[in-house]
Design a protein around this motif. Structure first.
Motif, PDB file in Angstrom:
ATOM      1  N   ARG A 183       1.049 -21.098 110.488  1.00 63.65           N
ATOM      2  CA  ARG A 183       0.652 -19.702 110.771  1.00 63.65           C
ATOM      3  C   ARG A 183       1.897 -18.703 110.592  1.00 63.65           C
ATOM      4  NH1 ARG A 183      -3.149 -18.896 114.887  1.00 63.65           N
ATOM      5  NH2 ARG A 183      -2.589 -20.718 115.834  1.00 63.65           N
ATOM      6  N   ASP A 184       2.943 -19.399 111.020  1.00 59.39           N
ATOM      7  CA  ASP A 184       4.029 -18.539 111.231  1.00 59.39           C
ATOM      8  C   ASP A 184       4.825 -18.087 109.509  1.00 59.39           C
ATOM      9  OD1 ASP A 184       4.120 -18.212 113.867  1.00 59.39           O
ATOM     10  OD2 ASP A 184       5.847 -19.677 114.238  1.00 59.39           O
ATOM     11  N   VAL A 185       4.417 -19.338 108.756  1.00 55.86           N
ATOM     12  CA  VAL A 185       4.950 -19.119 107.372  1.00 55.86           C
ATOM     13  C   VAL A 185       4.040 -17.999 106.778  1.00 55.86           C
ATOM     14  CG1 VAL A 185       5.274 -19.952 105.325  1.00 55.86           C
ATOM     15  CG2 VAL A 185       5.930 -21.381 107.377  1.00 55.86           C
ATOM     16  N   ALA A 186       2.754 -18.056 107.165  1.00 55.28           N
ATOM     17  CA  ALA A 186       1.740 -17.196 106.799  1.00 55.28           C
ATOM     18  C   ALA A 186       2.056 -15.751 106.989  1.00 55.28           C
ATOM     19  CB  ALA A 186       0.402 -17.403 107.092  1.00 55.28           C
ATOM     20  N   PHE A 187       2.402 -15.509 108.391  1.00 57.82           N
ATOM     21  CA  PHE A 187       3.045 -14.163 108.669  1.00 57.82           C
ATOM     22  C   PHE A 187       4.380 -13.718 107.983  1.00 57.82           C
ATOM     23  CE2 PHE A 187      -0.081 -14.423 112.097  1.00 57.82           C
ATOM     24  CZ  PHE A 187      -0.652 -13.270 112.232  1.00 57.82           C
ATOM     25  N   THR A 188       5.264 -14.443 107.864  1.00 58.93           N
ATOM     26  CA  THR A 188       6.174 -14.181 106.984  1.00 58.93           C
ATOM     27  C   THR A 188       6.014 -13.777 105.577  1.00 58.93           C
ATOM     28  OG1 THR A 188       7.710 -15.694 108.241  1.00 58.93           O
ATOM     29  CG2 THR A 188       8.792 -15.110 106.234  1.00 58.93           C
ATOM     30  N   LEU A 189       5.048 -14.483 104.937  1.00 64.97           N
ATOM     31  CA  LEU A 189       4.583 -14.177 103.484  1.00 64.97           C
ATOM     32  C   LEU A 189       3.881 -12.663 103.696  1.00 64.97           C
ATOM     33  CD1 LEU A 189       4.161 -14.989 100.628  1.00 64.97           C
ATOM     34  CD2 LEU A 189       1.901 -15.859 101.156  1.00 64.97           C
TER      35      LEU A 189
ATOM     36  N   LYS B 127      -5.591 -14.427 103.750  1.00 65.65           N
ATOM     37  CA  LYS B 127      -6.682 -15.453 103.776  1.00 65.65           C
ATOM     38  C   LYS B 127      -6.198 -16.799 104.423  1.00 65.65           C
ATOM     39  CE  LYS B 127     -10.404 -17.032 102.067  1.00 65.65           C
ATOM     40  NZ  LYS B 127     -11.766 -16.203 102.692  1.00 65.65           N
ATOM     41  N   ALA B 128      -4.891 -17.092 104.405  1.00 58.17           N
ATOM     42  CA  ALA B 128      -4.531 -18.337 105.271  1.00 58.17           C
ATOM     43  C   ALA B 128      -4.457 -17.788 106.534  1.00 58.17           C
ATOM     44  CB  ALA B 128      -2.884 -18.211 104.693  1.00 58.17           C
ATOM     45  N   ILE B 129      -4.168 -16.667 107.251  1.00 60.39           N
ATOM     46  CA  ILE B 129      -4.229 -16.397 108.409  1.00 60.39           C
ATOM     47  C   ILE B 129      -5.577 -16.539 109.076  1.00 60.39           C
ATOM     48  CG2 ILE B 129      -3.747 -14.542 110.268  1.00 60.39           C
ATOM     49  CD1 ILE B 129      -1.352 -13.657 108.434  1.00 60.39           C
ATOM     50  N   SER B 130      -6.587 -16.127 108.183  1.00 60.40           N
ATOM     51  CA  SER B 130      -8.085 -16.291 108.717  1.00 60.40           C
ATOM     52  C   SER B 130      -8.627 -17.573 108.738  1.00 60.40           C
ATOM     53  CB  SER B 130      -8.866 -15.421 107.385  1.00 60.40           C
ATOM     54  OG  SER B 130      -9.178 -16.425 106.210  1.00 60.40           O
ATOM     55  N   GLN B 131      -7.725 -18.394 108.247  1.00 58.92           N
ATOM     56  CA  GLN B 131      -8.357 -20.042 108.159  1.00 58.92           C
ATOM     57  C   GLN B 131      -7.939 -20.543 109.753  1.00 58.92           C
ATOM     58  OE1 GLN B 131      -9.606 -22.081 105.450  1.00 58.92           O
ATOM     59  NE2 GLN B 131      -9.789 -19.674 105.493  1.00 58.92           N
ATOM     60  N   PHE B 132      -7.294 -19.813 110.462  1.00 59.70           N
ATOM     61  CA  PHE B 132      -6.678 -20.188 111.910  1.00 59.70           C
ATOM     62  C   PHE B 132      -7.874 -19.867 112.736  1.00 59.70           C
ATOM     63  CE2 PHE B 132      -3.039 -20.230 109.674  1.00 59.70           C
ATOM     64  CZ  PHE B 132      -2.283 -21.478 110.093  1.00 59.70           C
TER      65      PHE B 132
ATOM     66  N   GLY C 212      -5.391 -27.971 106.578  1.00 65.86           N
ATOM     67  CA  GLY C 212      -5.658 -26.659 106.964  1.00 65.86           C
ATOM     68  C   GLY C 212      -4.126 -26.151 107.070  1.00 65.86           C
ATOM     69  N   GLY C 213      -3.772 -26.339 108.597  1.00 66.57           N
ATOM     70  CA  GLY C 213      -2.213 -25.829 108.865  1.00 66.57           C
ATOM     71  C   GLY C 213      -1.015 -26.300 108.086  1.00 66.57           C
ATOM     72  N   SER C 214      -1.226 -27.660 107.968  1.00 63.36           N
ATOM     73  CA  SER C 214      -0.016 -28.385 107.328  1.00 63.36           C
ATOM     74  C   SER C 214      -0.084 -27.984 105.620  1.00 63.36           C
ATOM     75  CB  SER C 214       0.024 -29.887 107.257  1.00 63.36           C
ATOM     76  OG  SER C 214       0.655 -30.183 108.534  1.00 63.36           O
ATOM     77  N   MET C 215      -1.250 -27.852 104.897  1.00 60.95           N
ATOM     78  CA  MET C 215      -1.243 -27.401 103.786  1.00 60.95           C
ATOM     79  C   MET C 215      -0.941 -26.050 103.470  1.00 60.95           C
ATOM     80  SD  MET C 215      -4.282 -28.874 101.462  1.00 60.95           S
ATOM     81  CE  MET C 215      -4.310 -30.631 101.199  1.00 60.95           C
ATOM     82  N   ILE C 216      -1.346 -25.223 104.282  1.00 62.41           N
ATOM     83  CA  ILE C 216      -0.872 -23.586 104.597  1.00 62.41           C
ATOM     84  C   ILE C 216       0.650 -23.611 104.533  1.00 62.41           C
ATOM     85  CG2 ILE C 216      -0.968 -21.562 105.566  1.00 62.41           C
ATOM     86  CD1 ILE C 216      -3.745 -22.087 106.338  1.00 62.41           C
ATOM     87  N   ALA C 217       1.380 -24.626 105.422  1.00 61.13           N
ATOM     88  CA  ALA C 217       2.697 -24.365 105.704  1.00 61.13           C
ATOM     89  C   ALA C 217       3.380 -24.809 104.294  1.00 61.13           C
ATOM     90  CB  ALA C 217       3.176 -25.312 106.850  1.00 61.13           C
ATOM     91  N   THR C 218       2.779 -26.064 103.773  1.00 59.48           N
ATOM     92  CA  THR C 218       3.552 -26.438 102.384  1.00 59.48           C
ATOM     93  C   THR C 218       3.154 -25.617 101.363  1.00 59.48           C
ATOM     94  OG1 THR C 218       3.130 -28.732 103.012  1.00 59.48           O
ATOM     95  CG2 THR C 218       3.297 -28.212 100.798  1.00 59.48           C
ATOM     96  N   ASP C 219       2.187 -24.990 101.049  1.00 56.50           N
ATOM     97  CA  ASP C 219       1.910 -24.179  99.804  1.00 56.50           C
ATOM     98  C   ASP C 219       2.584 -22.722 100.090  1.00 56.50           C
ATOM     99  OD1 ASP C 219       0.451 -25.560  98.376  1.00 56.50           O
ATOM    100  OD2 ASP C 219      -1.470 -24.811  98.951  1.00 56.50           O
ATOM    101  N   LEU C 220       2.406 -22.225 101.129  1.00 54.21           N
ATOM    102  CA  LEU C 220       3.020 -20.801 101.427  1.00 54.21           C
ATOM    103  C   LEU C 220       4.603 -20.993 101.456  1.00 54.21           C
ATOM    104  CD1 LEU C 220       0.541 -20.013 101.589  1.00 54.21           C
ATOM    105  CD2 LEU C 220       0.921 -18.805 103.730  1.00 54.21           C
ATOM    106  N   SER C 221       5.123 -21.846 101.954  1.00 54.84           N
ATOM    107  CA  SER C 221       6.760 -22.134 101.771  1.00 54.84           C
ATOM    108  C   SER C 221       7.084 -22.362 100.395  1.00 54.84           C
ATOM    109  CB  SER C 221       7.001 -23.616 102.674  1.00 54.84           C
ATOM    110  OG  SER C 221       6.837 -23.168 104.161  1.00 54.84           O
TER     111      SER C 221
END
Ligand code: BF8
Length: 667
Positions: free
Chosen positions: A102-108, A153-158, A225-234
């Motif tokens: 989630r934090d990486v998504a907010f940074t993006l 979209k990533a943030i919405s997943q949470f 979900g969360g981990s895949m978002i962290a990886t992709d957005l990083s």
């Protein structure tokens, strides 16, 4: 009476042994000595029917169930308690990984909107690929516009309440159907974590299998979900990894430079510190204080993040965190979230080391809190680097162990695709063919933590060495990957000398190393993608559970490990844990996680005590999957050692012909 182990019994890493000797000399404690002084609470662990189990979910208790047929004050049985305890641990682990995402998504999002200082979109191709996965239009749109939509979209997943997480549709079709049939398809990340906490509250869900279904759904919301978002957005923000040479172990610290250690899990602030530390003004400032430069080094998964993207050397894995401070050579240790021992500030106080917490979520008494704000991240990073430099003249006597090894991390699934496909055929074909022919027996994901209750790095080292010998391709993340680095196994093609003849032949032909360091623990999501691609490539069935693959976490200790293990099993990859079983007190829960999960999910989660048993179970599992696919029985003598006459003759052939000669008979 607790047994005090010698330092040689505590770790197989010679650098760590040196620092433990130093701790003894200085009269300072570490996790190793504390583990000796405090045997694990057997009832809290719940490892066997004999040890019993403890329920502390309400204050009619805590209830200790240590006799046959005993129940808690509310009537809860051992089975209910074991399932509840596991589910709560999974929720804790899933929450940690996912909150990171989630934090990486907010940074993006802040980057896309132009108010994240110092950040940029480094991998536009990955941004567009993720956008396509998310169904976000990319044509004729600026990268910032796409990035904003991807972040939202990533943030919405949470917070999503109904439907399915968006990444689930990238799993094999059969897997998606299994999830639906068993009622474990995750809806939204936060919803699944909250629901597990609700269901395991006193007076709620009391059916062990049903509780475990909740745990599975929650774990899947982590992995897919969360981990895949962290990886992709990083990857979008900091670049998709590709192999690069780095170094690992305590010997990466430098006697004549300012040492700044980055510890924790998130790449966001540490990436800015990497940028700040290379600024000429700060380097000149360090020189003005008598240092030859600024040396960054990582610990734990923050280390993996900046090692695989920026080549920042690693001072080691989880149990190295205190040992780095014991060198006396660390000007500042900067931590973000997860796996940070509370013992660190006190230990730092025995040296000149500044201990700095940065996450709004993590304050530790005795540390200096410099709260991270992405809107001024680069300025904050500069301030931290300056603080470390200012501390350099305060350094006292140092003792840096002279141990460091080369390590080659950076095997993202994108790179593996390129590496294999770029040689002579598209995508994962060469890997699948090599498994089908028996040159590669199967794949093992050797991952996870260190735990001071078992000799540091010993199980990681043993398993990787033996798996390679047995022609098993090893993929790694987290502290396991850093352990392999220390022992020279994660060194790219140079590790071929450790590989069995078949594996070696394939690696030589394709340029693939026998050990693939894929990143940090959230990057276990990359392994899900690799397994999906292998299943979809053809020849190894049509679901992840058909692939001859196993996950191993021999030295696990964190709740995150249990979440990873659960989502791996739920995704079709059986997992074997070391240490002890947190559900061993309940033969019924143990049966559910093995027999029932194997039947409904095609994979199980087991807890095994010895390294040898873990190895034998891994090989037996791989061989059973091979047999189910009607693949040839693995024969270690069938393929010649490379460098022999046959291989030399093959190497004379054009690439395509060599490929046919090697893999043609596979099907
Ligand atoms: O997340 S392997 S000790 S550092 S929990 Fe922690 Fe375990 Fe290491 Fe990375 Ni993963």
């Amino acid at each position: 009476m607790a047994k005090t182990r010698t330092n040689i019994e505590r770790t197989v890493d010679p650098a760590a042994q040196e620092m433990l000797d130093r701790a003894d000399k200085l009269g300072l404690g570490t996790a190793f000595s504390r583990a000796d002084a405090m045997p694990a609470c057997p009832i809290g662990m719940g490892a066997s029917p004999k040890s019993g189990i403890c329920c502390k979910n309400c204050y009619m208790g805590p209830c200790r169930l240590v006799k046959d047929g005993q129940v808690g004050v509310c009537g809860a049985t051992v089975d209910t308690i074991a399932a509840r305890n596991l589910a709560r641990a999974v929720a804790g682990g899933a929450a940690a990984h996912s909150d990171h995402g989630r934090d990486v998504a907010f940074t993006l999002l802040a980057t896309a909107e132009g108010h994240a200082q110092g950040y940029q979109i480094r991998d536009e191709a990955k941004l567009r690929a993720v956008a396509r996965k998310f169904g976000i239009p990319t044509d004729k749109r600026k990268k910032e516009e796409i990035a904003r939509d991807v972040a939202l979209k990533a943030i919405s997943q949470f917070g999503q309440q109904t439907g399915e997480l968006i990444y689930l549709k990238t799993a094999p079709k059969k897997r998606q159907e299994r999830w639906k049939k068993y009622g474990v398809t995750p809806r939204g990340v936060d919803r699944e974590v909250v629901e597990v906490l609700h269901r395991t509250h006193v007076g709620d869900d009391q059916d062990a299998e049903h509780i475990l279904q909740g745990a599975i759904r929650c774990a899947l919301s982590d992995g897919w979900g969360g981990s895949m978002i962290a990886t992709d957005l990083s990857d979008i923000l900091f670049g998709t990894p590709s192999p690069r040479v780095g170094q690992v172990n305590l010997g990466v610290l430098k006697d004549d430079e300012v040492n700044l250690v980055l510890h924790g899990h998130e790449p966001t602030l540490s990436e800015m510190i990497v940028a700040a530390a290379s600024e000429p003004e700060l380097i000149a400032y360090a020189e003005s204080k008598g240092a030859k430069g600024i040396n960054l080094a990582g610990i734990c998964c923050t280390s993996n993040e900046v090692l695989l993207r920026q080549g920042v050397p690693s001072a080691g894995n989880f149990l190295n965190q205190e040992l780095a401070l014991l060198t006396g050579a660390v000007e500042a240790m900067v931590v973000d979230v997860q796996c940070i021992m509370q013992a660190l500030p006190d230990l730092a106080s025995h040296f000149h080391t500044k201990f700095i917490t940065t996450s709004p979520k993590v304050k530790i008494a005795g540390g200096t809190h410099m709260e991270f704000d992405e809107h001024k991240a680069l300025d904050q990073a500069r301030e931290i680097v300056k603080l470390a430099i200012d501390n350099y003249p305060n350094r006292g006597e140092t003792a840096i162990p002279d141990y460091r090894s080369d390590i080659v991390p950076g095997f993202s699934h994108e790179y593996i695709n390129y590496m294999l496909g770029g040689s002579f055929r598209a995508s994962f074909r060469p890997l699948n063919d090599a498994i089908m022919s028996g040159r590669i027996r199967g794949v093992a994901a050797e991952v996870g933590c260190n735990n001071p209750r078992t000799p540091h790095d010993k199980s990681h080292e043993f398993l990787v060495r033996e798996l390679l010998k047995n022609d098993v391709l090893v993929v790694q993340t987290g502290c396991g990957a850093l352990a392999s680095g220390k022992f020279g196994y994660a060194i790219g093609e140079a590790a071929l000398e450790f590989a069995g003849p078949g594996l070696r032949e394939v690696c030589e032909a394709t340029g693939m190393p026998p050990v693939l360091h894929m990143g940090s623990c959230v990057d276990n999501s990359r392994i899900l993608t690799v397994l999906t691609q292998m299943a979809e490539e053809g020849g190894l069935g049509d679901d992840i559970s058909d692939v001859p693959a196993v996950g191993l976490a021999p030295e696990w200790m964190s709740e995150k490990a249990l979440s990873i293990g659960t989502y791996a099993a739920a995704s079709g990859a059986s997992v074997i844990f070391g240490i002890d079983s947190p559900v061993g007190a309940s033969p019924e829960v143990t049966r559910l996680m093995t027999e029932t999960w194997d039947r409904v999910l095609g994979a199980k989660m087991e807890f095994v005590k010895t390294d040898e048993e873990m190895l034998q179970k891994t090989l037996a599992h791989i061989d059973a999957k091979r047999a189910a696919l009607n693949l040839p029985v693995y024969d270690p003598k069938r393929f010649g050692r490379s460098g022999d006459a046959r291989m030399l003759a093959l190497e004379e052939l054009p690439e395509a012909e060599m490929a046919d000669a090697l893999y043609g008979g596979a099907k």
